[in-house]
Design a protein around this motif. Structure first.
Motif, PDB file in Angstrom:
ATOM      1  N   ALA A  78       0.841  -1.194   0.000  1.00  0.00           N
ATOM      2  CA  ALA A  78       0.000   0.000   0.000  1.00  0.00           C
ATOM      3  C   ALA A  78       0.875   1.242   0.000  1.00  0.00           C
ATOM      4  N   ALA A  79       0.513   2.188  -0.867  1.00  0.00           N
ATOM      5  CA  ALA A  79       1.285   3.434  -0.932  1.00  0.00           C
ATOM      6  C   ALA A  79       0.941   4.292   0.271  1.00  0.00           C
ATOM      7  N   ARG A  80       1.900   5.076   0.714  1.00  0.00           N
ATOM      8  CA  ARG A  80       1.672   5.958   1.853  1.00  0.00           C
ATOM      9  C   ARG A  80       1.039   7.246   1.348  1.00  0.00           C
ATOM     10  N   THR A  81       0.238   7.863   2.188  1.00  0.00           N
ATOM     11  CA  THR A  81      -0.493   9.049   1.762  1.00  0.00           C
ATOM     12  C   THR A  81       0.142  10.336   2.257  1.00  0.00           C
ATOM     13  N   ALA A  82       1.264  10.289   2.956  1.00  0.00           N
ATOM     14  CA  ALA A  82       1.906  11.513   3.461  1.00  0.00           C
ATOM     15  C   ALA A  82       2.512  12.290   2.305  1.00  0.00           C
ATOM     16  N   PRO A  83       2.393  13.619   2.315  1.00  0.00           N
ATOM     17  CA  PRO A  83       3.009  14.418   1.247  1.00  0.00           C
ATOM     18  C   PRO A  83       4.526  14.312   1.292  1.00  0.00           C
ATOM     19  N   ASP A 119       7.427   8.542  -2.783  1.00  0.00           N
ATOM     20  CA  ASP A 119       7.004   9.936  -2.731  1.00  0.00           C
ATOM     21  C   ASP A 119       7.497  10.636  -1.472  1.00  0.00           C
ATOM     22  N   GLU A 120       8.019   9.903  -0.500  1.00  0.00           N
ATOM     23  CA  GLU A 120       8.529  10.503   0.732  1.00  0.00           C
ATOM     24  C   GLU A 120       9.995  10.923   0.613  1.00  0.00           C
ATOM     25  N   GLU A 125      17.666  14.253  -6.262  1.00  0.00           N
ATOM     26  CA  GLU A 125      17.152  14.844  -7.491  1.00  0.00           C
ATOM     27  C   GLU A 125      16.977  13.746  -8.533  1.00  0.00           C
ATOM     28  N   PRO A 126      15.766  13.508  -9.011  1.00  0.00           N
ATOM     29  CA  PRO A 126      15.562  12.451 -10.005  1.00  0.00           C
ATOM     30  C   PRO A 126      16.152  12.850 -11.343  1.00  0.00           C
ATOM     31  N   ARG A 127      16.635  11.879 -12.103  1.00  0.00           N
ATOM     32  CA  ARG A 127      17.150  12.124 -13.447  1.00  0.00           C
ATOM     33  C   ARG A 127      16.784  10.934 -14.320  1.00  0.00           C
TER      34      ARG A 127
END
Length: 142
Positions: A78-83, A119-120, A125-127
């Motif tokens: 399950a994915a987490r819902t925290a920003p 998402d946490e 930095e994504p590339r």
């Protein structure tokens, strides 16, 4: 005298090993005999009562193991819902955070290439693979 003690020690070690082997053999034989006696008494009792002898079987249903793992996979994937801005050190108190779970249509899956909890991450930095700073081949086969 030294030769006599060496020979006596060899024979003593052999006798101890033979005795240990004999004890092991007799204990296994006793266990098999107890099982055979239990099986014979069971068969005799079935014959006396007129019931068929039901074989001893191991009652394992592979479907139960699969369903247990399948049901518990939702808890782990399950994915987490925290920003993303809320890191563990700067999280809001539990009374202020919503406890809503994202619907299945909004939840990213591993098949889409997004791991749970990605998402946490806020300090990377994504590339794109193969872009500047990397060849895209992470297997080390250059």
């Amino acid at each position: 005298m030294n030769e006599f003690l060496a020979g006596l020690t060899r024979w003593l070690i052999r006798a101890v090993l033979v005795a240990a082997g004999l004890v092991m053999f007799l204990s296994l034989l006793a266990a098999v005999l107890v099982l055979a006696l239990a099986w014979a008494l069971r068969a005799l009792w079935a014959r006396v009562t007129g019931r068929p002898v039901v074989p001893w079987t191991m009652r394992v249903d592979p479907r139960t193991g699969w369903s247990t793992v399948y049901r518990s996979s939702g808890r782990w994937s399950a994915a987490r819902t925290a920003p993303a801005a809320e890191t563990p050190m700067r999280r809001a108190p539990a009374s202020e955070t919503p406890t809503r779970r994202a619907p299945a249509s909004e939840t990213p899956t591993r098949r889409a290439g997004v791991l749970p909890g990605a998402d946490e991450v806020v300090d990377v930095e994504p590339r794109e693979p193969g872009g500047p700073g990397g060849s895209g081949d992470t297997r080390g086969l250059h």
